[in-house]
Design a protein around this motif. Structure first.
Motif, PDB file in Angstrom:
ATOM      1  N   CYS A  79      32.347  47.114  53.101  1.00  0.00           N
ATOM      2  CA  CYS A  79      33.208  46.500  54.114  1.00  0.00           C
ATOM      3  C   CYS A  79      34.598  46.275  53.515  1.00  0.00           C
ATOM      4  O   CYS A  79      34.721  45.788  52.385  1.00  0.00           O
ATOM      5  CB  CYS A  79      32.624  45.177  54.583  1.00  0.00           C
ATOM      6  N   PRO A  80      35.659  46.635  54.248  1.00  0.00           N
ATOM      7  CA  PRO A  80      37.005  46.467  53.709  1.00  0.00           C
ATOM      8  C   PRO A  80      37.431  45.008  53.534  1.00  0.00           C
ATOM      9  O   PRO A  80      38.440  44.741  52.894  1.00  0.00           O
ATOM     10  CB  PRO A  80      37.903  47.179  54.717  1.00  0.00           C
ATOM     11  N   CYS A  81      36.663  44.047  54.057  1.00  0.00           N
ATOM     12  CA  CYS A  81      37.037  42.642  53.889  1.00  0.00           C
ATOM     13  C   CYS A  81      36.770  42.168  52.469  1.00  0.00           C
ATOM     14  O   CYS A  81      37.254  41.123  52.056  1.00  0.00           O
ATOM     15  CB  CYS A  81      36.308  41.759  54.893  1.00  0.00           C
ATOM     16  N   GLY A  82      35.957  42.934  51.701  1.00  0.00           N
ATOM     17  CA  GLY A  82      35.688  42.575  50.319  1.00  0.00           C
ATOM     18  C   GLY A  82      34.543  41.601  50.131  1.00  0.00           C
ATOM     19  O   GLY A  82      34.382  41.035  49.058  1.00  0.00           O
ATOM     20  N   ALA A  83      33.718  41.383  51.151  1.00  0.00           N
ATOM     21  CA  ALA A  83      32.598  40.449  51.056  1.00  0.00           C
ATOM     22  C   ALA A  83      31.581  40.945  50.035  1.00  0.00           C
ATOM     23  O   ALA A  83      31.353  42.144  49.889  1.00  0.00           O
ATOM     24  CB  ALA A  83      31.936  40.285  52.416  1.00  0.00           C
ATOM     25  N   VAL A  84      30.972  40.001  49.312  1.00  0.00           N
ATOM     26  CA  VAL A  84      29.942  40.330  48.330  1.00  0.00           C
ATOM     27  C   VAL A  84      28.715  39.473  48.590  1.00  0.00           C
ATOM     28  O   VAL A  84      28.800  38.399  49.181  1.00  0.00           O
ATOM     29  CB  VAL A  84      30.429  40.118  46.880  1.00  0.00           C
ATOM     30  N   HIS A  95      26.259  45.639  57.419  1.00  0.00           N
ATOM     31  CA  HIS A  95      25.694  44.294  57.218  1.00  0.00           C
ATOM     32  C   HIS A  95      26.741  43.200  57.265  1.00  0.00           C
ATOM     33  O   HIS A  95      26.413  42.022  57.112  1.00  0.00           O
ATOM     34  CB  HIS A  95      24.961  44.228  55.869  1.00  0.00           C
ATOM     35  N   CYS A  96      27.995  43.553  57.437  1.00  0.00           N
ATOM     36  CA  CYS A  96      29.073  42.568  57.440  1.00  0.00           C
ATOM     37  C   CYS A  96      29.766  42.571  58.800  1.00  0.00           C
ATOM     38  O   CYS A  96      29.246  42.021  59.758  1.00  0.00           O
ATOM     39  CB  CYS A  96      30.043  42.876  56.299  1.00  0.00           C
ATOM     40  N   HIS A  97      30.935  43.191  58.893  1.00  0.00           N
ATOM     41  CA  HIS A  97      31.694  43.204  60.137  1.00  0.00           C
ATOM     42  C   HIS A  97      31.228  44.267  61.129  1.00  0.00           C
ATOM     43  O   HIS A  97      31.651  44.267  62.269  1.00  0.00           O
ATOM     44  CB  HIS A  97      33.189  43.401  59.834  1.00  0.00           C
ATOM     45  N   GLY A  98      30.370  45.192  60.691  1.00  0.00           N
ATOM     46  CA  GLY A  98      29.905  46.259  61.570  1.00  0.00           C
ATOM     47  C   GLY A  98      28.651  45.940  62.339  1.00  0.00           C
ATOM     48  O   GLY A  98      28.049  46.811  62.952  1.00  0.00           O
ATOM     49  N   LYS A  99      28.226  44.687  62.308  1.00  0.00           N
ATOM     50  CA  LYS A  99      27.022  44.308  63.055  1.00  0.00           C
ATOM     51  C   LYS A  99      27.302  44.439  64.541  1.00  0.00           C
ATOM     52  O   LYS A  99      28.352  44.041  65.009  1.00  0.00           O
ATOM     53  CB  LYS A  99      26.595  42.869  62.743  1.00  0.00           C
ATOM     54  N   PRO A 100      26.322  44.985  65.285  1.00  0.00           N
ATOM     55  CA  PRO A 100      26.551  45.127  66.737  1.00  0.00           C
ATOM     56  C   PRO A 100      26.566  43.800  67.456  1.00  0.00           C
ATOM     57  O   PRO A 100      26.052  42.833  67.016  1.00  0.00           O
ATOM     58  CB  PRO A 100      25.382  45.980  67.217  1.00  0.00           C
TER      59      PRO A 100
END
Length: 100
Positions: A79-84, A95-100
């Motif tokens: 994810c480009p937000c950098g979440a870990v 699993h981050c911002h791409g969740k439907p």
């Protein structure tokens, strides 16, 4: 092994607010708290494996500070937000911002 935490309403409300502020789920917040509690009780002997710790101070970014980003080409890309996750691995877009 499944675990269900039952918290007093006032504690649960505070924990949810803190989890939202930090940007983690309640499960992640409870896992971090349990790990910290158990780490404090374990002796520092050889063979004791410690998980990496999250940063001590986590500040929620203001809406003006949040970077605009585009979705990656693949759902399996980081994810480009950098979440870990708790182990320090980059979260995938799905699993981050791409969740439907």
């Amino acid at each position: 092994m499944a675990f269900t935490a039952r918290l007093p309403e006032s504690v649960e409300a505070d924990a949810k607010a803190y989890a939202e502020f930090v940007g983690v789920s309640m499960n992640a917040l409870l896992a971090i708290a349990l790990r910290d509690y158990l780490d404090a009780r374990m002796p520092d002997g050889p063979g004791v494996r410690r998980a990496p710790r999250p940063p001590a101070s986590v500040e929620a970014p203001s809406p003006a500070q949040k970077p605009a980003f585009k979705a990656p080409a693949s759902r399996s890309d980081p994810c480009p937000c950098g979440a870990v996750d708790l182990n320090g691995h980059a979260l995938k877009w799905k699993h981050c911002h791409g969740k439907p």
